[in-house]
Design a protein around this motif. Sequence first.
Motif, PDB file in Angstrom:
ATOM      1  N   LEU A   1      81.676  49.514  37.532  1.00  0.00           N
ATOM      2  CA  LEU A   1      80.522  49.776  38.393  1.00  0.00           C
ATOM      3  C   LEU A   1      80.078  51.229  38.310  1.00  0.00           C
ATOM      4  CD1 LEU A   1      81.051  47.746  41.693  1.00  0.00           C
ATOM      5  CD2 LEU A   1      79.558  47.239  39.754  1.00  0.00           C
ATOM      6  N   ASP A   2      80.952  52.065  37.745  1.00  0.00           N
ATOM      7  CA  ASP A   2      80.589  53.477  37.590  1.00  0.00           C
ATOM      8  C   ASP A   2      79.939  53.753  36.239  1.00  0.00           C
ATOM      9  OD1 ASP A   2      82.838  52.953  36.095  1.00  0.00           O
ATOM     10  OD2 ASP A   2      83.960  54.725  36.729  1.00  0.00           O
ATOM     11  N   ASP A   3      79.648  52.693  35.474  1.00  0.00           N
ATOM     12  CA  ASP A   3      79.036  52.827  34.157  1.00  0.00           C
ATOM     13  C   ASP A   3      77.522  52.951  34.311  1.00  0.00           C
ATOM     14  OD1 ASP A   3      78.063  52.641  31.599  1.00  0.00           O
ATOM     15  OD2 ASP A   3      79.221  50.867  31.040  1.00  0.00           O
ATOM     16  N   GLU A   4      77.022  54.189  34.273  1.00  0.00           N
ATOM     17  CA  GLU A   4      75.606  54.419  34.521  1.00  0.00           C
ATOM     18  C   GLU A   4      74.711  53.774  33.472  1.00  0.00           C
ATOM     19  OE1 GLU A   4      74.651  58.475  35.160  1.00  0.00           O
ATOM     20  OE2 GLU A   4      76.088  58.736  36.798  1.00  0.00           O
ATOM     21  N   ALA A   5      75.228  53.610  32.237  1.00  0.00           N
ATOM     22  CA  ALA A   5      74.419  53.010  31.182  1.00  0.00           C
ATOM     23  C   ALA A   5      74.120  51.540  31.469  1.00  0.00           C
ATOM     24  CB  ALA A   5      75.140  53.138  29.839  1.00  0.00           C
ATOM     25  N   ALA A   6      75.063  50.862  32.158  1.00  0.00           N
ATOM     26  CA  ALA A   6      74.888  49.435  32.438  1.00  0.00           C
ATOM     27  C   ALA A   6      74.370  49.177  33.850  1.00  0.00           C
ATOM     28  CB  ALA A   6      76.221  48.705  32.243  1.00  0.00           C
ATOM     29  N   TRP A   7      74.557  50.156  34.720  1.00  0.00           N
ATOM     30  CA  TRP A   7      74.197  50.009  36.130  1.00  0.00           C
ATOM     31  C   TRP A   7      72.705  49.748  36.285  1.00  0.00           C
ATOM     32  CZ3 TRP A   7      76.523  49.096  40.481  1.00  0.00           C
ATOM     33  CH2 TRP A   7      76.044  49.547  41.705  1.00  0.00           C
ATOM     34  N   MET A   8      72.368  48.729  37.017  1.00  0.00           N
ATOM     35  CA  MET A   8      70.993  48.364  37.346  1.00  0.00           C
ATOM     36  C   MET A   8      70.190  47.809  36.161  1.00  0.00           C
ATOM     37  SD  MET A   8      69.643  50.743  40.437  1.00  0.00           S
ATOM     38  CE  MET A   8      70.663  51.128  41.859  1.00  0.00           C
TER      39      MET A   8
ATOM     40  N   GLU B   1      87.696  44.816  37.988  1.00  0.00           N
ATOM     41  CA  GLU B   1      86.767  45.541  37.144  1.00  0.00           C
ATOM     42  C   GLU B   1      85.553  44.680  36.815  1.00  0.00           C
ATOM     43  OE1 GLU B   1      88.599  46.426  33.405  1.00  0.00           O
ATOM     44  OE2 GLU B   1      89.228  44.348  33.066  1.00  0.00           O
ATOM     45  N   VAL B   2      84.512  45.357  36.366  1.00  0.00           N
ATOM     46  CA  VAL B   2      83.336  44.693  35.815  1.00  0.00           C
ATOM     47  C   VAL B   2      83.339  44.937  34.313  1.00  0.00           C
ATOM     48  CG1 VAL B   2      80.819  44.538  35.824  1.00  0.00           C
ATOM     49  CG2 VAL B   2      82.039  45.070  37.940  1.00  0.00           C
ATOM     50  N   ASP B   3      83.307  43.866  33.542  1.00  0.00           N
ATOM     51  CA  ASP B   3      83.279  43.956  32.078  1.00  0.00           C
ATOM     52  C   ASP B   3      81.846  43.670  31.635  1.00  0.00           C
ATOM     53  OD1 ASP B   3      83.426  43.517  29.311  1.00  0.00           O
ATOM     54  OD2 ASP B   3      85.448  42.676  29.429  1.00  0.00           O
ATOM     55  N   HIS B   4      81.094  44.726  31.369  1.00  0.00           N
ATOM     56  CA  HIS B   4      79.689  44.562  31.009  1.00  0.00           C
ATOM     57  C   HIS B   4      79.518  43.895  29.646  1.00  0.00           C
ATOM     58  CE1 HIS B   4      78.191  46.864  34.430  1.00  0.00           C
ATOM     59  NE2 HIS B   4      79.147  47.735  34.204  1.00  0.00           N
TER      60      HIS B   4
ATOM     61  N   ILE C   1      84.887  35.624  36.328  1.00  0.00           N
ATOM     62  CA  ILE C   1      83.667  34.917  36.711  1.00  0.00           C
ATOM     63  C   ILE C   1      82.521  35.525  35.916  1.00  0.00           C
ATOM     64  CG2 ILE C   1      82.071  34.323  38.573  1.00  0.00           C
ATOM     65  CD1 ILE C   1      84.375  34.596  40.538  1.00  0.00           C
ATOM     66  N   GLY C   2      81.888  34.722  35.081  1.00  0.00           N
ATOM     67  CA  GLY C   2      80.776  35.206  34.291  1.00  0.00           C
ATOM     68  C   GLY C   2      79.500  35.301  35.110  1.00  0.00           C
ATOM     69  N   TYR C   3      78.607  36.189  34.699  1.00  0.00           N
ATOM     70  CA  TYR C   3      77.344  36.357  35.426  1.00  0.00           C
ATOM     71  C   TYR C   3      76.213  36.654  34.441  1.00  0.00           C
ATOM     72  CZ  TYR C   3      78.080  41.383  34.684  1.00  0.00           C
ATOM     73  OH  TYR C   3      78.283  42.619  34.103  1.00  0.00           O
TER      74      TYR C   3
END
Length: 411
Positions: A118-125, A227-230, A243-245
């Motif tokens: 969630l702290d990955d700014e490149a993937a965030w939002m 964790e979030v795995d982008h 859980i996939g999204y």
Amino acid sequence: MKTFLILGAGTGGTMVANKMAEILDTQEWRIVIVDRDETHYYQPGFLFIPFGTYSPSDVVKPKRNFLPPQVDVIFSDIELIEPDKNRVKLGRAKKTINYDYLVISTGSHIHPEETPGLDDEAAWMKNVFPFYTLEGATKLGNFLKFWKGGRMVLNISEMPIKCPVAPLEFLFLADWFFHERGIRDKVEIVFATPLPGAFTKPRASAVLGGMLDDKGINLQPEFTIMEVDHAKQVIRSYDETEIGYDLLVTIPTNMGAEVIGHSGMGDELNFVPANKHTLQSDKWENVWIIGDAGNVPASKAGSVAHFMLDVLIENIHRHMEGLEPLPDFDGHANCYIESGFEKGVLIDFNYDVEPLPGKYPLPGFGPFSLLKESYANHWGKMMFRWMYWNILLKGGEMPFESQMSMAGKWE
């Protein structure tokens, strides 16, 4: 001259400023309120922005509009609180304020950096959004306008969070929104929560969990995110459940203000330890809390700050007169829960009594139904924005008692 200092001009701090301005003699007392931000946010309104019901302009107003003229308002960051010395150091304002009484109303804030990914700014939002901030809610709204469907996952990182019913409201409104757009059959909705059920209170959890089932929303309880795995577009728990999204709506870890931690006044989440019935600091007798800033086990919601207010003001006044504070705050909370299709649910509870069915606020009449969907509950929620701006923030009288009443409820 004595100084009554309030840190934070959100809901709780603004109400305290208005009440104390009525009570304290301005010849004897100086009332000061400090906040780093000049804009007041109607935070319950963030929920409606992703679905186009509110726009950002509906939820923001200048803080000065709600503070009385006899209160000294300082907009600055807070560098350090030194409660043993009864003083606060300000950053931007470059001054030190000595106080006789301190009310901490610095609120709680999301911390996505507490969860890896969630702290990955490149993937965030891109396809991961919060709605607990104005920016996040607005960007999520822009995303939803053009989304064609897929799996939407709403995840709570950990408890406690601001407004514990807001995740459920978001899910119910999403179900309605996708129906309105004609794509509900193309959207799978998943609720991944660390709780054992839909909500913190068992009876309400059963009712609200049933509503999730009825709306075809998949509840994944006891999911503690690691964790979030982008890259794989999954959220992963500590037991390696994935859980996939396609769209992740995240409620990151909520924590108190960083200055509370820096000042050595908070617990591990930067909430100030305080007596849950008197709202007085456990360690400093001239320090008090209101709203989200303390560790009391009540819901972190605006209604709770309102119910705290009268108890807090009376206890501070008693302390000024050399009297013991009264243990009168019972954890009272009531929350309208938007359930979609112009209906809502109302719950009313406290530390010891969980939400029960009945009528509120008038026994047998209502007009609001407890623990049951109704149109009146929806309109109560929608009317609350006007009441918030025009009555509640200014410390005006609301038609609800601070202590929870059992009148009109049944077991």
